[in-house]
Design an enzyme around this catalytic site. Structure first.
Site, mmCIF file in Angstrom:
data_model
loop_
_atom_site.group_PDB
_atom_site.id
_atom_site.type_symbol
_atom_site.label_atom_id
_atom_site.label_comp_id
_atom_site.label_asym_id
_atom_site.label_seq_id
_atom_site.Cartn_x
_atom_site.Cartn_y
_atom_site.Cartn_z
ATOM 1 N N THR A 12 -11.755 -0.652 1.875
ATOM 2 C CA THR A 12 -11.658 -0.706 3.152
ATOM 3 C C THR A 12 -10.479 0.039 3.503
ATOM 4 O OG1 THR A 12 -10.296 -2.864 3.188
ATOM 5 C CG2 THR A 12 -12.706 -3.110 3.195
ATOM 6 N N TYR A 150 4.919 -8.181 9.728
ATOM 7 C CA TYR A 150 4.238 -7.551 8.726
ATOM 8 C C TYR A 150 4.481 -7.908 7.163
ATOM 9 C CZ TYR A 150 3.052 -3.729 5.465
ATOM 10 O OH TYR A 150 2.656 -2.897 4.448
#
Length: 244
Positions: A12, A150
């Protein structure tokens, strides 16, 4: 013989940066590769470079229905999966005091929800001995200022992998985290200013940033039978930045 001959891999976020380098390395090692990305034009450019044995599917890994369509394509064209690389991810600067709900939702949707369903929806297609690789980050260990949210998403996937390793016997896979350090990819160049990148370089024991090809080499090891007894682990490819 190429170490991934006869294997089918799904990567991905494989249209640029580290994902593209991994797809290229897997192809070169004999794998049939499926890559995903959210933008068709970027995927088209990747396929033009990668050529045969690589198929592109437009897919947002944060949308489970699009992952269903991805794996249906894999099932129809290849019948099974030997390697899954959950690489799709985003970075957003969000320092404490200015974090928005939209930033949190976007980061956790792509970086945590995405890998969860990328792996879970692959289970029916996995061939015995399959290798699952989730791309983490050295930020999970040493969160940079402004990238704390993050970093939290990457810490989350590290713990997911530790837990998923308990399911190895049931599903016949092994699962590991590959955690790059600072690698100048298009996404990182947009996110981290040049002066910050240069400052960070001086803190890396090897004295330099990594390259996408170096991360791809580590991914190839984890995908291959050479790592057949490596499970639930984190492989840090960061020049030592978060290790010492």
């Amino acid at each position: 013989m190429a170490v991934l001959t006869g294997k089918v891999a799904v990567v991905t976020g494989g249209s640029s940066g580290i994902g593209l380098a991994i797809a290229r390395a897997f192809r070169d090692e004999g794998a049939t590769v499926f890559i995903t990305g959210r933008r068709k034009e970027t995927l088209d450019s990747a396929i033009a470079e990668l050529g045969e044995n690589v198929t592109a599917v437009v897919c947002d890994s944060a949308v489970p229905a699009e992952l269903d369509a991805l794996y249906e394509t894999v099932r129809e064209q290849a019948g099974h999966v030997d390697v899954v690389v959950a690489n799709a991810g985003i970075g957003i600067e969000a320092a404490l005091g200015g974090v928005t709900e939209e930033q949190v939702d976007a980061l956790f949707a792509t970086n945590v929800k995405g890998p969860i369903f990328t792996v879970q929806k692959a289970l029916p297609l996995l061939r015995s001995g399959a290798s699952i690789i989730v791309i983490g980050s050295s930020a999970a260990t040493r969160p940079p200022y402004g990238l704390e949210v993050y970093a939290a998403t990457k810490a989350a996937v590290r713990n997911l992998v530790r837990g998923w390793a308990h399911s190895s016997r049931r599903y016949g896979f092994r699962v590991n985290v590959l955690s790059p350090g600072m690698v100048p990819t298009p996404g990182l160049l947009e996110l981290v200013p040049e002066e910050v990148r240069e400052q960070a370089r001086h803190t890396i024991p090897l004295g330099r940033h990594g390259t996408p090809e170096e991360i791809a080499a580590a991914a190839t090891f984890l995908a291959s039978d050479a790592s057949s007894y490596v499970n639930g682990s984190e492989l840090a490819a960061d020049g030592g930045a978060a290790q010492v």
